[in-house]
Motif scaffolding. Structure first.
Motif, PDB file in Angstrom:
ATOM      1  N   ALA A  98     106.072  97.289   2.343  1.00  0.00           N
ATOM      2  CA  ALA A  98     106.014  98.400   1.590  1.00  0.00           C
ATOM      3  C   ALA A  98     104.896  98.834   0.681  1.00  0.00           C
ATOM      4  O   ALA A  98     104.397 100.166   0.692  1.00  0.00           O
ATOM      5  N   THR A  99     104.100  97.781   0.145  1.00  0.00           N
ATOM      6  CA  THR A  99     102.883  98.058  -0.611  1.00  0.00           C
ATOM      7  C   THR A  99     101.875  98.564   0.275  1.00  0.00           C
ATOM      8  O   THR A  99     101.141  99.198   0.196  1.00  0.00           O
ATOM      9  N   GLY A 102     102.204 102.010   1.314  1.00  0.00           N
ATOM     10  CA  GLY A 102     101.916 102.865   0.138  1.00  0.00           C
ATOM     11  C   GLY A 102     100.273 102.780   0.042  1.00  0.00           C
ATOM     12  O   GLY A 102      99.747 104.075  -0.160  1.00  0.00           O
ATOM     13  N   PHE A 105      98.979 105.466   2.761  1.00  0.00           N
ATOM     14  CA  PHE A 105      99.299 106.527   2.691  1.00  0.00           C
ATOM     15  C   PHE A 105      98.279 107.046   1.405  1.00  0.00           C
ATOM     16  O   PHE A 105      97.858 108.361   1.486  1.00  0.00           O
ATOM     17  N   ALA A 290     107.858 104.349   7.839  1.00  0.00           N
ATOM     18  CA  ALA A 290     108.379 104.044   6.423  1.00  0.00           C
ATOM     19  C   ALA A 290     110.111 104.554   6.724  1.00  0.00           C
ATOM     20  O   ALA A 290     110.621 103.757   6.025  1.00  0.00           O
ATOM     21  N   SER A 296     110.556 103.391   0.736  1.00  0.00           N
ATOM     22  CA  SER A 296     110.186 104.856   0.132  1.00  0.00           C
ATOM     23  C   SER A 296     108.666 105.105   0.075  1.00  0.00           C
ATOM     24  O   SER A 296     108.153 104.245  -1.064  1.00  0.00           O
ATOM     25  N   LEU A 297     108.045 105.752   0.948  1.00  0.00           N
ATOM     26  CA  LEU A 297     106.719 105.998   0.908  1.00  0.00           C
ATOM     27  C   LEU A 297     106.329 106.247  -0.254  1.00  0.00           C
ATOM     28  O   LEU A 297     105.189 105.942  -0.968  1.00  0.00           O
ATOM     29  N   LYS A 299     107.513 106.334  -3.376  1.00  0.00           N
ATOM     30  CA  LYS A 299     107.985 105.620  -4.397  1.00  0.00           C
ATOM     31  C   LYS A 299     106.901 104.537  -4.618  1.00  0.00           C
ATOM     32  O   LYS A 299     106.340 104.228  -5.526  1.00  0.00           O
ATOM     33  N   ASN A 300     106.727 104.025  -3.420  1.00  0.00           N
ATOM     34  CA  ASN A 300     105.420 102.791  -3.370  1.00  0.00           C
ATOM     35  C   ASN A 300     104.285 103.559  -3.808  1.00  0.00           C
ATOM     36  O   ASN A 300     103.131 102.745  -4.306  1.00  0.00           O
ATOM     37  N   ALA A 301     103.790 104.545  -3.044  1.00  0.00           N
ATOM     38  CA  ALA A 301     102.280 105.287  -3.373  1.00  0.00           C
ATOM     39  C   ALA A 301     102.303 105.331  -4.925  1.00  0.00           C
ATOM     40  O   ALA A 301     101.380 105.191  -5.592  1.00  0.00           O
ATOM     41  N   ARG A 303     103.830 104.188  -7.525  1.00  0.00           N
ATOM     42  CA  ARG A 303     103.820 102.661  -8.305  1.00  0.00           C
ATOM     43  C   ARG A 303     102.316 102.331  -7.982  1.00  0.00           C
ATOM     44  O   ARG A 303     101.913 101.747  -9.047  1.00  0.00           O
TER      45      ARG A 303
END
Length: 315
Positions: A98-99, A102, A105, A290, A296-297, A299-301, A303
């Motif tokens: 996920a990280t 992100g 992205f 994703a 959640s692309l 959300k991770n971006a 963050r």
């Protein structure tokens, strides 16, 4: 916490205003924030390749793709490939992936900021072009190249590929009807709306059997290579530095004064269109990846951007 609906415009603006890492070269900080240079654009392509490579390393540890002959909807959590691994290792690996998604992205937005390309519009234009390259009635359930349908579509490797004259000018030109099996939002200004659009595109063509995580990663990697190909022989010297000052009439002696982004350094509209298309291709596969990985692309971006704002060594 990311808003349930995250607009492309807000992300692109936030990324442009967020400080770069302390590991970023000084000339990149200056060029990306003030003007476009071919060197700064190429440096961002290198970073994209590095992030994609890290993702590939992680995918050596994820479960192998499983056959999906039923073409089940990609938003069905029971089909998540994470279920194939143990809960403890899956959670850690999922956070890692996920990280990385992100980070990729964010890097795509960074490339667009340097090149002065609107990512959302480029993606919408490419989806519209792909719709003409892959008509539902011709390619349903098939994984062939668009050239298999060239005799019907008229789109070949050299003809019909431009999006300069696309009917899509911005998100307001997109009309997507809700499909209850697909789920999602129709607002194509948002990451969630584009996710729905791409999911609907795949579901219409019965492509879910092909859209397994490892397949999509390899497809994304191929598109990163095609983006890099556009810059590989350009060198790090802008075309305007090598041009004759008297080659064109211009404002203040600069023939590119009325242009922006790559066009200010001598790239043609056709060349910039190709860059926008390749960035869009990488983005489309990233969003699709994703989606099928239930990450959640947006959300991770968000963050990662918040962490980078607090600590410039994060990215």
């Amino acid at each position: 916490m990311a808003d349930p609906r995250t607009s492309f415009a807000s992300l692109q603006q936030q990324i442009a205003s967020t400080p770069k890492s302390n590991n970023t070269r000084d000339d990149d900080r200056q060029c990306s924030s003030v003007s476009t240079t071919v060197a700064s654009a190429r440096n961002e392509i290198f970073r994209l390749g590095a992030y994609a490579g890290s993702m590939c390393t992680s995918f050596l540890s994820v479960p192998n793709d499983r056959s999906n002959s039923s073409n089940a909807s990609s938003n069905d959590a029971s089909n998540s490939f994470w279920a194939a691994s143990s809960s403890s290792s899956s959670s850690q690996l999922r956070d890692e992936v996920a990280t990385q998604l992100g980070m990729i992205f964010i890097q795509l937005f960074t490339i667009c900021n340097v090149c002065d390309i609107d990512l959302c519009t480029s993606v919408l234009k490419k989806v519209e072009l792909n719709g003409r390259k892959y008509p539902v009635e011709l390619c349903k359930g098939k994984s062939g190249k668009y050239t298999n349908y060239s005799s019907q579509t008229g789109i070949t490797k050299s003809e019909g590929q431009s999006t300069i004259d696309s009917p899509i000018k911005d998100n307001s030109d997109v009309d997507v009807s809700r499909n209850d099996e697909d789920g999602g939002e129709e607002d194509t200004t948002t990451v969630e709306g584009i996710t729905f659009l791409i999911r609907h595109f795949a579901n219409e063509r019965l492509w879910n059997r092909f859209h397994t995580p490892r397949n999509i990663v390899l497809a994304l990697l191929g598109e990163v290579g095609e983006l890099a190909e556009l810059f590989q022989w350009s060198g790090d010297v802008d075309k305007t530095d090598e041009s004759n000052d008297n080659t064109a009439e211009s404002v203040g002696g600069n023939p590119f004064a009325k242009q922006s982004g790559l066009m200010t350094i001598g790239w043609t509209e056709e060349e910039v269109d190709k860059v926008g298309q390749e960035v869009a291709d990488v983005t489309i596969y990233l969003i699709r990846l994703a989606d099928i990985c239930h990450v959640s692309l947006a959300k991770n971006a968000v963050r990662l951007l918040e962490e980078r704002g607090a600590n410039t060594d994060v990215l």
